[in-house]
Scaffold this motif. Structure first.
Motif, PDB file in Angstrom:
ATOM      1  N   ARG A   1      -2.466   1.497   0.191  1.00  0.00           N
ATOM      2  CA  ARG A   1      -1.270   1.763   1.009  1.00  0.00           C
ATOM      3  C   ARG A   1      -0.150   2.326   0.147  1.00  0.00           C
ATOM      4  N   ARG A   2       0.121   1.627  -0.946  1.00  0.00           N
ATOM      5  CA  ARG A   2       1.125   2.143  -1.877  1.00  0.00           C
ATOM      6  C   ARG A   2       0.938   1.480  -3.237  1.00  0.00           C
ATOM      7  N   ALA A   3       1.546   2.066  -4.252  1.00  0.00           N
ATOM      8  CA  ALA A   3       1.424   1.535  -5.617  1.00  0.00           C
ATOM      9  C   ALA A   3       2.750   1.750  -6.321  1.00  0.00           C
TER      10      ALA A   3
ATOM     11  N   CYS B   1      -3.172  -2.693  -0.980  1.00  0.00           N
ATOM     12  CA  CYS B   1      -4.260  -2.049  -0.229  1.00  0.00           C
ATOM     13  C   CYS B   1      -4.357  -2.628   1.170  1.00  0.00           C
ATOM     14  N   GLU B   2      -5.084  -1.914   2.045  1.00  0.00           N
ATOM     15  CA  GLU B   2      -5.366  -2.454   3.378  1.00  0.00           C
ATOM     16  C   GLU B   2      -6.151  -3.753   3.213  1.00  0.00           C
ATOM     17  N   ALA B   3      -5.989  -4.660   4.187  1.00  0.00           N
ATOM     18  CA  ALA B   3      -6.709  -5.935   4.134  1.00  0.00           C
ATOM     19  C   ALA B   3      -8.216  -5.690   4.225  1.00  0.00           C
TER      20      ALA B   3
ATOM     21  N   GLY C   1       0.215  -8.632   4.759  1.00  0.00           N
ATOM     22  CA  GLY C   1      -0.950  -8.288   5.581  1.00  0.00           C
ATOM     23  C   GLY C   1      -1.967  -7.417   4.858  1.00  0.00           C
ATOM     24  N   GLY C   2      -1.775  -7.197   3.588  1.00  0.00           N
ATOM     25  CA  GLY C   2      -2.735  -6.409   2.806  1.00  0.00           C
ATOM     26  C   GLY C   2      -3.110  -7.163   1.538  1.00  0.00           C
ATOM     27  N   LEU C   3      -3.818  -6.486   0.653  1.00  0.00           N
ATOM     28  CA  LEU C   3      -4.221  -7.112  -0.617  1.00  0.00           C
ATOM     29  C   LEU C   3      -3.425  -6.484  -1.749  1.00  0.00           C
ATOM     30  N   LEU C   4      -2.815  -7.333  -2.559  1.00  0.00           N
ATOM     31  CA  LEU C   4      -2.075  -6.859  -3.729  1.00  0.00           C
ATOM     32  C   LEU C   4      -2.968  -7.017  -4.953  1.00  0.00           C
ATOM     33  N   LEU C   5      -3.162  -5.930  -5.695  1.00  0.00           N
ATOM     34  CA  LEU C   5      -4.058  -5.974  -6.851  1.00  0.00           C
ATOM     35  C   LEU C   5      -3.347  -5.490  -8.111  1.00  0.00           C
ATOM     36  N   GLY C   6      -3.770  -6.066  -9.228  1.00  0.00           N
ATOM     37  CA  GLY C   6      -3.227  -5.609 -10.508  1.00  0.00           C
ATOM     38  C   GLY C   6      -4.285  -5.694 -11.590  1.00  0.00           C
ATOM     39  N   LEU C   7      -4.107  -4.880 -12.612  1.00  0.00           N
ATOM     40  CA  LEU C   7      -5.011  -4.911 -13.779  1.00  0.00           C
ATOM     41  C   LEU C   7      -4.184  -4.549 -15.003  1.00  0.00           C
TER      42      LEU C   7
END
Ligand SMILES: Cc1cc2nc3c(=O)[nH]c(=O)nc-3n(C[C@H](O)[C@H](O)[C@H](O)COP(=O)(O)OP(=O)(O)OC[C@H]3O[C@@H](n4cnc5c(N)ncnc54)[C@H](O)[C@@H]3O)c2cc1C
Length: 407
Positions: free
Chosen positions: A327-329, A245-247, A272-278
């Motif tokens: 941004r992308r997944a 995601c965007e920062a 430069g962004g946030l990486l998320l997972g679940l």
């Protein structure tokens, strides 16, 4: 492609993921020569190219901690050694962001358990600590945590994260410079055996005579094992999804990998962004398809149900994450085993060794796995862990290893 000049190998590694790369590098470094790596697509095109890149020693299980501790030590040493080279190496290893892993715990039972895990980690030399919610707020004010129901947290400052694909390329590059031959676009489609012994591997480009094959094909390991007539290697896929995601302004620059233990939701900086997972639970049908190694279980398309769950879970604990802009997944596959520990070492087919089944922890665990395999090949025994406990045979005899999963 397998060239006309390379028609033999003392050791053939099938798979150019992290396991193949670490093993090739460590073999070459120790001068255990004539190593060929065969990769069906490109180096790091498998699970490692889709991974988070977390290196953490906070586990609930002694074996996992020992593997991860050695993984971290190995990567730090590799980075330092490559940086110290007079002529800069290419590709160079990526930086290691040693900002720690922070596990947030919100119920009494988990908090009780977490205290035991941290005691175990500390006993094994990992400098984890328990924090109160107030201490977490003080150390990372920018996280803007909702702490009402938080019981506490565990934090290990020597954990961190890096770029797993870049690390794989750096290791494979270093292995190549030490003489390892790496063929991409070279799927192994058959393995010839006579009288229970490996003789050669076959790719569409040609055959390679070899007495020793190491199956480092990750989530495809069970399919590779079938090429020598082993039909019960229990390594199967589990799909995981990541979102870049965007920062978000205001989050700490030195953000640890933050994990909400109750849900498994986790995030960190990346590019430069946030990486998320679940982590999401597969349905019983999906689970059955995985165990049966059905083609659908290797599907890398995104399950659209996960992103709304992330939005819900993330903003409840971290209001600052509201309004995340994607941004992308992408999806990737964990390579699971029934006890969530790897399968390592020899099989009933002489010259066919296993090196897979890291159950989602292969980036951290590959260095010690490589070490155990090399110890087995050179001296027959290891000074750290007995490789026999990771044998394929354990599943046949119902001797599964104990496992406690933290995430
Ligand atoms: C979303 C996600 C997040 C993750 N996060 C982490 C993390 O934070 N930390 C961590 O430690 N681990 C993490 N993992 C797990 C980690 O990526 C795997 O455990 C690791 O990649 C396993 O390494 P491997 O080399 O065994 O397999 P892979 O990386 O999958 O490599 C296997 C290779 O074998 C090749 N291959 C397959 N069949 C053949 C054939 N017949 N011939 C030739 N080549 C073949 C494939 O193309 C592939 O390149 C994550 C995984 C995913 C999916």
């Amino acid at each position: 492609m397998v060239s006309s000049t390379t028609r033999t190998a003392a050791i053939t590694i099938i798979g150019g993921g992290i396991m193949g790369a670490v093993l090739a590098y460590q073999l070459a470094r120790r001068g255990i020569g004539e190593v060929v790596v065969l990769e069906r697509e490109a180096v790091a095109s498998g699970s490692i190219g889709r991974a988070t890149g977390g290196l953490r020693q906070q586990f609930a299980d002694e074996l996992d901690i020992i593997f991860a501790r050695e993984g971290l030590r190995f990567y730090r040493q590799f980075i330092a050694e490559m940086q110290a080279e007079v002529v800069p190496t290419s590709p160079s290893p990526p930086p290691f962001y040693q900002y720690g892993y922070l596990f947030l715990v919100s119920d009494d039972a988990s908090w009780q358990a977490m205290q035991g895990y941290v005691a175990l980690q500390r006993r094994l030399g990992v400098p984890s600590e328990l924090l109160t919610p107030q201490e977490v707020e003080r150390r990372w004010p920018g996280l803007h945590l909702i702490t009402d129901d938080l019981r506490g947290a565990s934090f290990c400052p020597t954990d961190g994260y890096t770029d797993p694909a870049a690390m794989t390329h750096a290791l494979m590059g270093a292995a190549r410079r030490l003489g390892v031959v790496v063929y991409e676009q070279s799927p192994v489609v058959a393995i010839r055996t006579t009288q229970g012994r490996v003789q050669a591997v076959q790719t569409p480009q040609g055959a390679l005579a070899t007495p020793l094959v190491i199956n480092a094909t990750g989530v495809y390991a069970a399919l590779t094992a079938r090429l020598v007539g082993i039909h019960d290697l229990p390594v199967y896929p589990l799909r995981r999804q990541l979102y870049l995601c965007e920062a978000i302004a205001g989050l700490p620059a030195e953000l640890p990998m933050v994990v909400d233990q109750a849900t498994g939701f986790h995030f960190r900086w990346r590019d430069g962004g946030l990486l998320l997972g679940l982590p999401h639970q597969p349905s019983p049908e999906e689970e059955a398809a995985s165990r049966a190694l059905a083609a659908t279980a290797f599907d890398l398309s995104l399950d659209p149900r996960v992103w709304p769950q992330i939005e819900r879970v993330s903003t409840r604990r971290f209001p600052a994450l509201a309004g995340l802009r994607l941004r992308r997944a992408w999806a990737g596959l964990y390579e699971m085993t029934p006890d969530e520990h790897p399968v390592l070492g020899p099989t009933e087919v002489e010259g066919f060794l296993c090196a897979s089944g890291f159950s989602g922890h292969g980036f951290m665990h590959a260095p010690l796995a490589a070490q155990l395999l090399i110890d087995y090949l050179t001296t027959g025994k290891s000074s750290t862990l007995a490789i026999e406990q990771f044998s394929l045979q354990r599943f046949r005899e119902g001797r599964l290893l104990p496992a406690t999963r933290l995430l």
